[in-house]
Scaffold this active site. Structure first.
Site, PDB file in Angstrom:
ATOM      1  N   CYS A 167     -48.401  16.898  -5.165  1.00  0.00           N
ATOM      2  CA  CYS A 167     -48.035  17.854  -6.229  1.00  0.00           C
ATOM      3  C   CYS A 167     -47.908  17.218  -7.600  1.00  0.00           C
ATOM      4  CB  CYS A 167     -46.729  18.550  -5.845  1.00  0.00           C
ATOM      5  SG  CYS A 167     -46.172  19.749  -7.076  1.00  0.00           S
ATOM      6  N   ARG A 173     -44.195  18.123 -10.131  1.00  0.00           N
ATOM      7  CA  ARG A 173     -42.880  17.713  -9.653  1.00  0.00           C
ATOM      8  C   ARG A 173     -41.807  17.480 -10.714  1.00  0.00           C
ATOM      9  NH1 ARG A 173     -44.214  12.858  -5.813  1.00  0.00           N
ATOM     10  NH2 ARG A 173     -46.364  12.966  -6.606  1.00  0.00           N
ATOM     11  N   TRP A 233     -45.541  27.630  -9.923  1.00  0.00           N
ATOM     12  CA  TRP A 233     -46.546  28.476 -10.561  1.00  0.00           C
ATOM     13  C   TRP A 233     -47.887  27.771 -10.443  1.00  0.00           C
ATOM     14  CZ3 TRP A 233     -42.117  26.958 -13.458  1.00  0.00           C
ATOM     15  CH2 TRP A 233     -42.264  25.755 -14.145  1.00  0.00           C
ATOM     16  N   GLU A 265     -56.579  25.296 -10.038  1.00  0.00           N
ATOM     17  CA  GLU A 265     -56.513  25.702  -8.624  1.00  0.00           C
ATOM     18  C   GLU A 265     -57.332  26.975  -8.423  1.00  0.00           C
ATOM     19  OE1 GLU A 265     -51.896  25.444  -8.576  1.00  0.00           O
ATOM     20  OE2 GLU A 265     -52.569  25.026  -6.538  1.00  0.00           O
TER      21      GLU A 265
HETATM   22  N1  ARG Z   1     -53.956  25.536  -4.205  1.00  0.00           N
HETATM   23  C1  ARG Z   1     -53.313  26.686  -3.634  1.00  0.00           C
HETATM   24  C2  ARG Z   1     -54.009  27.940  -4.138  1.00  0.00           C
HETATM   25  O1  ARG Z   1     -54.861  27.848  -4.966  1.00  0.00           O
HETATM   26  C3  ARG Z   1     -51.832  26.745  -3.973  1.00  0.00           C
HETATM   27  C4  ARG Z   1     -51.028  25.501  -3.687  1.00  0.00           C
HETATM   28  C5  ARG Z   1     -49.714  25.442  -4.410  1.00  0.00           C
HETATM   29  N2  ARG Z   1     -49.896  25.443  -5.834  1.00  0.00           N
HETATM   30  C6  ARG Z   1     -48.927  25.466  -6.749  1.00  0.00           C
HETATM   31  N3  ARG Z   1     -49.253  25.500  -7.986  1.00  0.00           N
HETATM   32  N4  ARG Z   1     -47.658  25.489  -6.406  1.00  0.00           N
HETATM   33  O2  ARG Z   1     -53.691  29.044  -3.789  1.00  0.00           O
END
Ligand code: ARG
Length: 369
Positions: A66, A69, A237, A242
């Site tokens: 992560c 953090r 968030w 991602e």
């Molecule tokens: N990578 C995952 C997704 O795209 C989520 C993982 C957690 N990500 C976060 N920003 N807390 O759905």
């Protein structure tokens, strides 16, 4: 975990937590004795609220994958250990979605249900994330999120029917003991989604593309002091990449780069036009901009990496070594623009932490991807 191992893990956790919290030797010793006694007598022990609450935060701090953090101590913790029935579980899960969404101003939150007690689990959440899109196998390929195909089949075997769009929110699936898993649709008013649009270009043509506001991981095991919280959904968030460089871009996910390239009239006949790269940038701009416009918290990867650098500095000051997994910490676009690219990270796994658990949907038909 046998009694001896549990006692060791519990003791290690109490000693290090109570030290971090600045408790006296007398307080620490009293708690250690009580924990040891409880395990001896009952085969398990119960955490105080302070212990699970800090435990969950430290587990985040120890999450090597992560980049977010810096905010580990801002995690809000809901204690749901008293919950027994599926109705109550659904209620708490809906509540989690509502509080975490917070009208777009996302709050990092975890809801902690009962741990395994003497190896036995009471509550199981089958979803990977509380909010996620279904994936349907059709004759012309997958409609929706290919990553959800198995879980979607499982939901349908339980009796759920989706609408068949590319963005059907899956129901929540909860199981108590060895009962048949139950599913429940998430009330529409709890679900925040953001329509993705580029400020300057029409990057998707006639496709409507969106993503949900909050990533709430619900299939990981939170381990604190030797106890396994197998149902403990948590969220932070999103970081833009991602969604923009993985969920919507991966060939094995929504695979939108060819669509975008076509819309932008890019030359896809050879790699050296860098059409994929250009499409990726446009898509990531669109994600960042759209979340901003809708007032939904999301961080870009440059800011996130600066925040991670601050986290590293703070941890060093606190006398703790930062562990991390390099291949996860670097963002999937422009990794060499971040400081993480240029240094090694030690991937030692500390506890408390969040761990993967096996997904083993009891599908009738054994076809797996
Ligand atoms: N990578 C995952 C997704 O795209 C989520 C993982 C957690 N990500 C976060 N920003 N807390 O759905």
């Amino acid at each position: 975990m046998d009694k001896t191992k549990l006692t060791q893990e519990a003791d290690k956790f109490i000693v290090s937590l109570y030290k971090e919290l600045g408790k006296t030797k007398a307080q620490t010793d009293a708690r250690r004795e009580k924990v040891k006694h409880d395990i001896e007598m009952h085969g398990y022990y119960e955490h105080t609220f302070e212990e699970i609450s800090y435990g969950a935060k430290i587990a985040w701090r120890n999450s090597n994958h992560c980049i977010g953090r810096l905010f580990w101590d801002k995690l809000e913790v809901i204690d749901a250990r008293h919950i027994e029935t599926s109705d109550e579980v659904f209620k708490y899960l809906f509540q989690h979605i509502r509080i975490a969404t917070n009208n777009g101003k996302i709050k990092p939150l975890i809801t902690i249900f009962k741990p395994k007690i003497r190896g036995i689990r009471k509550i199981k959440i089958w979803n990977h994330q509380l909010l996620r899109y279904a994936g349907y196998e059709t004759d012309h390929g997958v409609v929706g999120d290919p990553d959800s195909v198995n879980f979607t089949k499982f939901c349908m075997e339980l009796g759920w029917k989706g609408e068949g769009t590319s963005f059907d929110i899956l129901p929540l699936v909860v199981q108590i003991d060895d009962d048949t898993p139950e599913y429940r649709e998430i009330p529409k008013n709890l679900i925040y989604e953001v329509r993705i649009q580029h400020d300057e270009y029409d990057i998707f043509g006639n496709k409507e593309v969106k993503w949900y506001a909050v990533p709430i991981i619900s299939d990981m095991r939170l381990e604190i002091g030797g106890l396994d919280y197998i149902a403990a959904p948590f969220n932070g968030w999103y970081m833009g990449t991602e969604i923009g460089a993985r969920n919507l871009a991966d060939e094995s996910r929504y695979n939108l780069l060819p669509t975008i390239a076509k819309q932008l009239d890019l030359n896809t006949s050879h790699n050296r036009s860098l059409w994929k790269d250009q499409a990726l940038v446009a898509l990531n701009q669109a994600v960042l901009d759209s979340y901003k416009k809708h007032g939904v918290t999301l961080v870009d990867h440059h800011t996130a990496s600066q925040q991670f650098q601050l986290f590293e500095t703070k941890e060093t000051k606190a006398g703790r070594e930062v562990t991390g997994k390099w291949s996860w910490l670097i963002p999937p676009v422009s990794p060499a623009t971040t400081h993480m690219f240029f240094k090694p990270y030690d991937n030692t796994i500390l506890t408390p932490n969040y761990f993967y658990q096996k997904e083993d949907y009891p599908l009738k038909d054994s076809s797996r991807k």
